[in-house]
Design a protein around this motif. Structure first.
Motif, PDB file in Angstrom:
ATOM      1  N   GLU A  34      -0.314  -0.289   5.115  1.00  0.00           N
ATOM      2  CA  GLU A  34      -0.167   0.504   6.330  1.00  0.00           C
ATOM      3  C   GLU A  34      -1.392   0.415   7.234  1.00  0.00           C
ATOM      4  O   GLU A  34      -2.537   0.314   6.766  1.00  0.00           O
ATOM      5  CB  GLU A  34       0.101   1.971   5.976  1.00  0.00           C
ATOM      6  CG  GLU A  34       1.415   2.167   5.255  1.00  0.00           C
ATOM      7  CD  GLU A  34       1.773   3.623   5.025  1.00  0.00           C
ATOM      8  OE1 GLU A  34       2.978   3.909   4.932  1.00  0.00           O
ATOM      9  OE2 GLU A  34       0.853   4.457   4.922  1.00  0.00           O
ATOM     10  N   LEU A  35      -1.134   0.469   8.535  1.00  0.00           N
ATOM     11  CA  LEU A  35      -2.193   0.655   9.515  1.00  0.00           C
ATOM     12  C   LEU A  35      -2.184   2.133   9.884  1.00  0.00           C
ATOM     13  O   LEU A  35      -1.157   2.663  10.313  1.00  0.00           O
ATOM     14  CB  LEU A  35      -1.945  -0.202  10.765  1.00  0.00           C
ATOM     15  CG  LEU A  35      -2.991  -0.069  11.882  1.00  0.00           C
ATOM     16  CD1 LEU A  35      -4.337  -0.626  11.415  1.00  0.00           C
ATOM     17  CD2 LEU A  35      -2.515  -0.764  13.149  1.00  0.00           C
ATOM     18  N   VAL A  36      -3.305   2.797   9.675  1.00  0.00           N
ATOM     19  CA  VAL A  36      -3.353   4.240   9.901  1.00  0.00           C
ATOM     20  C   VAL A  36      -4.538   4.613  10.775  1.00  0.00           C
ATOM     21  O   VAL A  36      -5.511   3.848  10.895  1.00  0.00           O
ATOM     22  CB  VAL A  36      -3.439   5.019   8.566  1.00  0.00           C
ATOM     23  CG1 VAL A  36      -2.280   4.665   7.649  1.00  0.00           C
ATOM     24  CG2 VAL A  36      -4.777   4.762   7.862  1.00  0.00           C
ATOM     25  N   GLU A  37      -4.416   5.771  11.361  1.00  0.00           N
ATOM     26  CA  GLU A  37      -5.534   6.370  12.077  1.00  0.00           C
ATOM     27  C   GLU A  37      -6.052   7.508  11.216  1.00  0.00           C
ATOM     28  O   GLU A  37      -5.276   8.355  10.762  1.00  0.00           O
ATOM     29  CB  GLU A  37      -5.079   6.898  13.440  1.00  0.00           C
ATOM     30  CG  GLU A  37      -6.218   7.510  14.253  1.00  0.00           C
ATOM     31  CD  GLU A  37      -5.745   8.018  15.604  1.00  0.00           C
ATOM     32  OE1 GLU A  37      -6.357   8.971  16.123  1.00  0.00           O
ATOM     33  OE2 GLU A  37      -4.761   7.460  16.135  1.00  0.00           O
ATOM     34  N   ALA A  38      -7.342   7.496  10.959  1.00  0.00           N
ATOM     35  CA  ALA A  38      -7.926   8.499  10.071  1.00  0.00           C
ATOM     36  C   ALA A  38      -9.281   8.930  10.590  1.00  0.00           C
ATOM     37  O   ALA A  38      -9.967   8.191  11.295  1.00  0.00           O
ATOM     38  CB  ALA A  38      -8.065   7.933   8.659  1.00  0.00           C
ATOM     39  N   GLU A  39      -9.655  10.153  10.230  1.00  0.00           N
ATOM     40  CA  GLU A  39     -10.945  10.708  10.641  1.00  0.00           C
ATOM     41  C   GLU A  39     -11.798  10.980   9.415  1.00  0.00           C
ATOM     42  O   GLU A  39     -11.361  11.659   8.486  1.00  0.00           O
ATOM     43  CB  GLU A  39     -10.726  12.004  11.419  1.00  0.00           C
ATOM     44  CG  GLU A  39     -12.009  12.615  11.959  1.00  0.00           C
ATOM     45  CD  GLU A  39     -11.755  13.828  12.841  1.00  0.00           C
ATOM     46  OE1 GLU A  39     -12.735  14.500  13.231  1.00  0.00           O
ATOM     47  OE2 GLU A  39     -10.573  14.107  13.137  1.00  0.00           O
ATOM     48  N   ARG A  40     -12.997  10.417   9.417  1.00  0.00           N
ATOM     49  CA  ARG A  40     -13.891  10.589   8.267  1.00  0.00           C
ATOM     50  C   ARG A  40     -14.232  12.054   8.045  1.00  0.00           C
ATOM     51  O   ARG A  40     -14.520  12.793   8.978  1.00  0.00           O
ATOM     52  CB  ARG A  40     -15.189   9.797   8.463  1.00  0.00           C
ATOM     53  CG  ARG A  40     -15.046   8.304   8.198  1.00  0.00           C
ATOM     54  CD  ARG A  40     -16.400   7.624   8.251  1.00  0.00           C
ATOM     55  NE  ARG A  40     -16.269   6.198   8.018  1.00  0.00           N
ATOM     56  CZ  ARG A  40     -16.371   5.617   6.820  1.00  0.00           C
ATOM     57  NH1 ARG A  40     -16.596   6.370   5.751  1.00  0.00           N
ATOM     58  NH2 ARG A  40     -16.254   4.308   6.698  1.00  0.00           N
ATOM     59  N   THR A  41     -14.197  12.437   6.763  1.00  0.00           N
ATOM     60  CA  THR A  41     -14.587  13.791   6.374  1.00  0.00           C
ATOM     61  C   THR A  41     -15.755  13.768   5.397  1.00  0.00           C
ATOM     62  O   THR A  41     -16.246  14.814   4.987  1.00  0.00           O
ATOM     63  CB  THR A  41     -13.406  14.525   5.718  1.00  0.00           C
ATOM     64  OG1 THR A  41     -12.940  13.765   4.599  1.00  0.00           O
ATOM     65  CG2 THR A  41     -12.264  14.708   6.712  1.00  0.00           C
ATOM     66  N   GLY A  42     -16.176  12.584   5.014  1.00  0.00           N
ATOM     67  CA  GLY A  42     -17.274  12.415   4.065  1.00  0.00           C
ATOM     68  C   GLY A  42     -17.681  10.966   4.018  1.00  0.00           C
ATOM     69  O   GLY A  42     -17.184  10.120   4.775  1.00  0.00           O
ATOM     70  N   ARG A  43     -18.586  10.652   3.107  1.00  0.00           N
ATOM     71  CA  ARG A  43     -19.110   9.286   3.019  1.00  0.00           C
ATOM     72  C   ARG A  43     -18.009   8.268   2.768  1.00  0.00           C
ATOM     73  O   ARG A  43     -17.984   7.200   3.374  1.00  0.00           O
ATOM     74  CB  ARG A  43     -20.159   9.209   1.901  1.00  0.00           C
ATOM     75  CG  ARG A  43     -20.807   7.829   1.751  1.00  0.00           C
ATOM     76  CD  ARG A  43     -21.798   7.835   0.601  1.00  0.00           C
ATOM     77  NE  ARG A  43     -21.131   8.139  -0.653  1.00  0.00           N
ATOM     78  CZ  ARG A  43     -20.470   7.227  -1.378  1.00  0.00           C
ATOM     79  NH1 ARG A  43     -20.370   5.974  -0.966  1.00  0.00           N
ATOM     80  NH2 ARG A  43     -19.899   7.573  -2.512  1.00  0.00           N
ATOM     81  N   ASP A  44     -17.075   8.591   1.854  1.00  0.00           N
ATOM     82  CA  ASP A  44     -16.035   7.618   1.524  1.00  0.00           C
ATOM     83  C   ASP A  44     -14.640   8.218   1.635  1.00  0.00           C
ATOM     84  O   ASP A  44     -13.681   7.690   1.076  1.00  0.00           O
ATOM     85  CB  ASP A  44     -16.257   7.054   0.122  1.00  0.00           C
ATOM     86  CG  ASP A  44     -16.207   8.132  -0.965  1.00  0.00           C
ATOM     87  OD1 ASP A  44     -16.119   9.333  -0.612  1.00  0.00           O
ATOM     88  OD2 ASP A  44     -16.256   7.788  -2.152  1.00  0.00           O
ATOM     89  N   ARG A  45     -14.496   9.322   2.370  1.00  0.00           N
ATOM     90  CA  ARG A  45     -13.194   9.965   2.507  1.00  0.00           C
ATOM     91  C   ARG A  45     -12.852  10.200   3.970  1.00  0.00           C
ATOM     92  O   ARG A  45     -13.737  10.401   4.809  1.00  0.00           O
ATOM     93  CB  ARG A  45     -13.143  11.295   1.747  1.00  0.00           C
ATOM     94  CG  ARG A  45     -13.329  11.113   0.257  1.00  0.00           C
ATOM     95  CD  ARG A  45     -12.677  12.213  -0.554  1.00  0.00           C
ATOM     96  NE  ARG A  45     -12.592  11.809  -1.950  1.00  0.00           N
ATOM     97  CZ  ARG A  45     -11.583  11.141  -2.473  1.00  0.00           C
ATOM     98  NH1 ARG A  45     -10.552  10.817  -1.715  1.00  0.00           N
ATOM     99  NH2 ARG A  45     -11.574  10.798  -3.742  1.00  0.00           N
ATOM    100  N   ALA A  46     -11.538  10.178   4.233  1.00  0.00           N
ATOM    101  CA  ALA A  46     -11.071  10.419   5.593  1.00  0.00           C
ATOM    102  C   ALA A  46      -9.736  11.143   5.538  1.00  0.00           C
ATOM    103  O   ALA A  46      -8.992  11.040   4.556  1.00  0.00           O
ATOM    104  CB  ALA A  46     -10.930   9.106   6.355  1.00  0.00           C
TER     105      ALA A  46
END
Length: 412
Positions: A34-46
């Motif tokens: 999948e191509l997704v839009e995501a916003e980082r919430t931490g070093r390695d998480r979004a």
């Protein structure tokens, strides 16, 4: 700031994983391809914001407007894809310890759904008591009165309101309450946890309400408050009155799939042992064809097994031994004379017990596990001791979650 990323694979917890210039990025709710839009919430998480290009395994989530609880983190993934991924989890963990073995297709053992679960009862800032499961990686409770749970059996669904009624009695204590609920042949068993020792007036109020609710048994931290009918489960043709909070496989279908493979793994063995035996899930089926030494640390569970075996017909000899196999594993000398050994430990596995089995003369071993990582470690110990892994069967009794069971047959 949001960014667009392509998902390469799923992580062990079911998160979509994207490879970025800054390293791996884990996105809950995203699927491979999948191509997704995501916003980082931490070093390695979004946090997933939008799916721009859906992958081939995406399906419309059941009850899409409902908050997602932590137990159904893969509700957006087609069930066949979940089964394939869980098989790959097992293969990947085995490969990590150098084991190449036949891993069969994952068995869908959802059946009619879960017959055992822990409900959380919490009073929110709005003073509303909510009963259900927590949201993913959070403490907020998704109230099951508002949303139909797709993984619970019809019998377990009837427990939501009884738990709410009982928890309401305890709200004056100001403590969180959890309820381990088991749907048995006799009715619901509810074991309340969290409130601690209760004043007599609250204990009496719970007792009265349990009778009005028609419960089989109500217990508190594993101690019986009131029992109207012994909570009974059937292991094969044998009825077992399980102890308060006693362990039981999550689904009937999962139990049957495991039992079938375990019994198959015994072959022609006539003298066997069932280690971490619980209340007899495997023991009482094994005993239809072989003598069984059942070893378990929980005395109430072992006593329930022993009572059931002594009152059953058509079983070969069952001997029970209370023993903490983590602190005091069965030694090679203890296993002398046995043809086959079955072990089904907690998630931490049975590292020291596997070492003792590896040094024994037992010809057949059946390893049952709910953790692919510790299963792979334990199998590596056994293969290092001369065993061969003949087959591994993944079993999925936790649909929409990242959990998978497995049964491995070994011989030498």
């Amino acid at each position: 700031m949001s960014q667009q990323v392509r998902i390469q694979r799923l992580g062990h917890r079911g998160d979509g994983v994207a490879e970025t210039p800054d390293g791996e990025l884990f996105i809950f709710g995203a699927l491979p391809g999948e191509l997704v839009e995501a916003e980082r919430t931490g070093r390695d998480r979004a946090q997933l914001r939008a799916v721009l290009e859906a992958g081939p395994d995406r399906v419309e989530a059941f009850d899409p407007d409902a908050p997602m609880c932590g137990g159904c983190g893969l509700r957006h993934m087609a069930v066949p894809a979940q089964l394939r991924w869980k098989r790959e989890l097992v293969i990947e963990n085995l490969r990590g310890t150098g084991i190449t073995a036949e891993v069969e297709p994952c068995v869908d053992a959802h059946g009619e759904g879960r017959r055992r679960a822990t409900f959380h009862a919490r009073v929110g800032a709005d003073r509303v008591l909510r009963v259900g499961f927590t949201e993913p990686r959070a403490h907020a409770v998704v109230d099951l009165a508002e949303h139909d749970c797709p993984v619970m059996s019809p019998a377990l669904k009837t427990a939501v309101e009884p738990v709410r009624v009982l928890a309401a009695i305890l709200t004056e204590l100001g403590k969180p309450v959890d309820a381990l609920v088991t749907a048995t042949v006799s009715g619901l068993e509810i074991d309340l946890r969290g409130p601690g020792r209760l004043p007599e007036n609250l204990r009496l109020a719970l007792t009265r309400k349990a009778g009005q609710l028609g419960l089989a048994r109500l217990s508190l931290h594993g101690d019986t408050v009131i029992e109207f009918k012994a909570p009974v489960v059937r292991f094969g043709n044998v009825e077992v009155a399980i102890p308060p909070g006693g362990f039981l496989q999550a689904t009937s279908a999962g139990e049957e799939a495991m039992v079938q493979r375990v019994v198959e793994g015994l072959g022609t063995a006539s003298r066997t042992a069932d280690l971490f035996a619980g209340s007899g899930t495997f023991t009482l089926r094994m005993a239809t064809r072989a003598q069984v030494l059942a070893v378990e640390s929980s005395r109430p569970s072992l006593e329930a097994l022993d009572r059931a075996a002594r009152h059953a017909t058509g079983l070969k000899k069952v001997t029970v031994e209370p023993r903490d196999l983590v602190r005091r594993p069965m030694q090679a000398a203890d296993l002398k004379g046995l043809d086959a050994v079955v072990f089904d430990p907690p998630r931490a596995g049975a590292e020291e017990q596997a070492r003792m089995i590896a040094g024994s003369a037992v010809r057949r071993v059946v390893a049952v596990s709910c953790n692919p990582g510790t299963l792979a470690r334990d199998l590596a110990i056994l293969t290092g001791g001369g065993y061969r892994v003949d087959s591994v069967l993944p079993i999925d009794q936790f649909r929409h979650s990242a959990h998978v069971e497995a049964v491995a047959l070994l011989s030498r």
